[in-house]
Design an enzyme around this catalytic site. Structure first.
Site, PDB file in Angstrom:
ATOM      1  N   TYR A  53       0.803  -1.216   0.000  1.00 22.55           N
ATOM      2  CA  TYR A  53       0.000   0.000   0.000  1.00 22.55           C
ATOM      3  C   TYR A  53       0.842   1.275   0.000  1.00 22.55           C
ATOM      4  O   TYR A  53       0.366   2.318  -0.441  1.00 22.55           O
ATOM      5  CB  TYR A  53      -0.998   0.004   1.162  1.00 22.55           C
ATOM      6  CG  TYR A  53      -2.161  -0.901   0.864  1.00 22.55           C
ATOM      7  CD1 TYR A  53      -3.118  -0.537  -0.075  1.00 22.55           C
ATOM      8  CD2 TYR A  53      -2.283  -2.135   1.484  1.00 22.55           C
ATOM      9  CE1 TYR A  53      -4.181  -1.384  -0.379  1.00 22.55           C
ATOM     10  CE2 TYR A  53      -3.342  -2.979   1.192  1.00 22.55           C
ATOM     11  CZ  TYR A  53      -4.285  -2.602   0.252  1.00 22.55           C
ATOM     12  OH  TYR A  53      -5.327  -3.434  -0.059  1.00 22.55           O
ATOM     13  N   GLU A  54       2.074   1.197   0.450  1.00 21.54           N
ATOM     14  CA  GLU A  54       2.940   2.377   0.424  1.00 21.54           C
ATOM     15  C   GLU A  54       3.604   2.584  -0.936  1.00 21.54           C
ATOM     16  O   GLU A  54       3.709   3.698  -1.409  1.00 21.54           O
ATOM     17  CB  GLU A  54       4.011   2.290   1.514  1.00 21.54           C
ATOM     18  CG  GLU A  54       3.479   2.541   2.906  1.00 21.54           C
ATOM     19  CD  GLU A  54       2.978   3.958   3.132  1.00 21.54           C
ATOM     20  OE1 GLU A  54       3.490   4.903   2.491  1.00 21.54           O
ATOM     21  OE2 GLU A  54       2.065   4.133   3.955  1.00 21.54           O
TER      22      GLU A  54
END
Length: 145
Positions: A53-54
């Protein structure tokens, strides 16, 4: 002037030549070997979920957050204003070292971050996408660790 600014921004966000996105199981293996499984009580699945997700598993990712005005570096989008040499440098590392696909300096730095009072909550993406997920185990499906 606007065109040159846009070109600069596009160049800044472009993946550097030779950089590659890592596979999910490769990331899991590297984080496991780096000692993140159960580090500060967080299972490996949390770290793999966060990395996705980063940065979408891109260890060379550099993104500017227009809302907060900070820039994130590497697999975990480590904030430059606090953790690397563009700011307070609490990890004692240059921001460019956080872009190395061997992840050594990145793992050392995230260990310092997660030891803080927020733990993995220091990353909003973990809180939003991983913390209460009932499907975290899927991040390690098919990986041989």
């Amino acid at each position: 002037m606007k065109a040159s600014g846009m070109l600069f921004l596009l160049g800044y966000l472009t993946v550097p030549s030779g950089a590659r996105v890592l596979g999910r199981c490769t990331v899991a293996d590297m984080l496991y070997r780096g000692g993140l499984d159960y580090f500060e009580g967080y299972k490996l699945e949390n770290w793999v979920c966060l990395a996705y997700y980063e940065s979408k598993f891109n260890p060379s990712a550099v993104y500017e957050n227009e809302i907060t005005g900070h820039t994130g570096f590497g697999l975990f989008q480590i904030r430059e204003d606090l953790w690397c040499d563009h700011g307070k440098n609490l990890c004692g590392v240059s921001c460019s070292e956080l872009l190395n696909p061997d992840l050594k300096k990145t793992i050392e730095c995230v260990k310092k971050i997660v030891k803080g009072k927020q733990g993995m909550g220091a990353w909003l993406n973990w809180t939003r996408n991983c913390q209460f997920s009932d499907t975290l185990s899927r991040w390690l499906d098919g990986c041989r660790l």
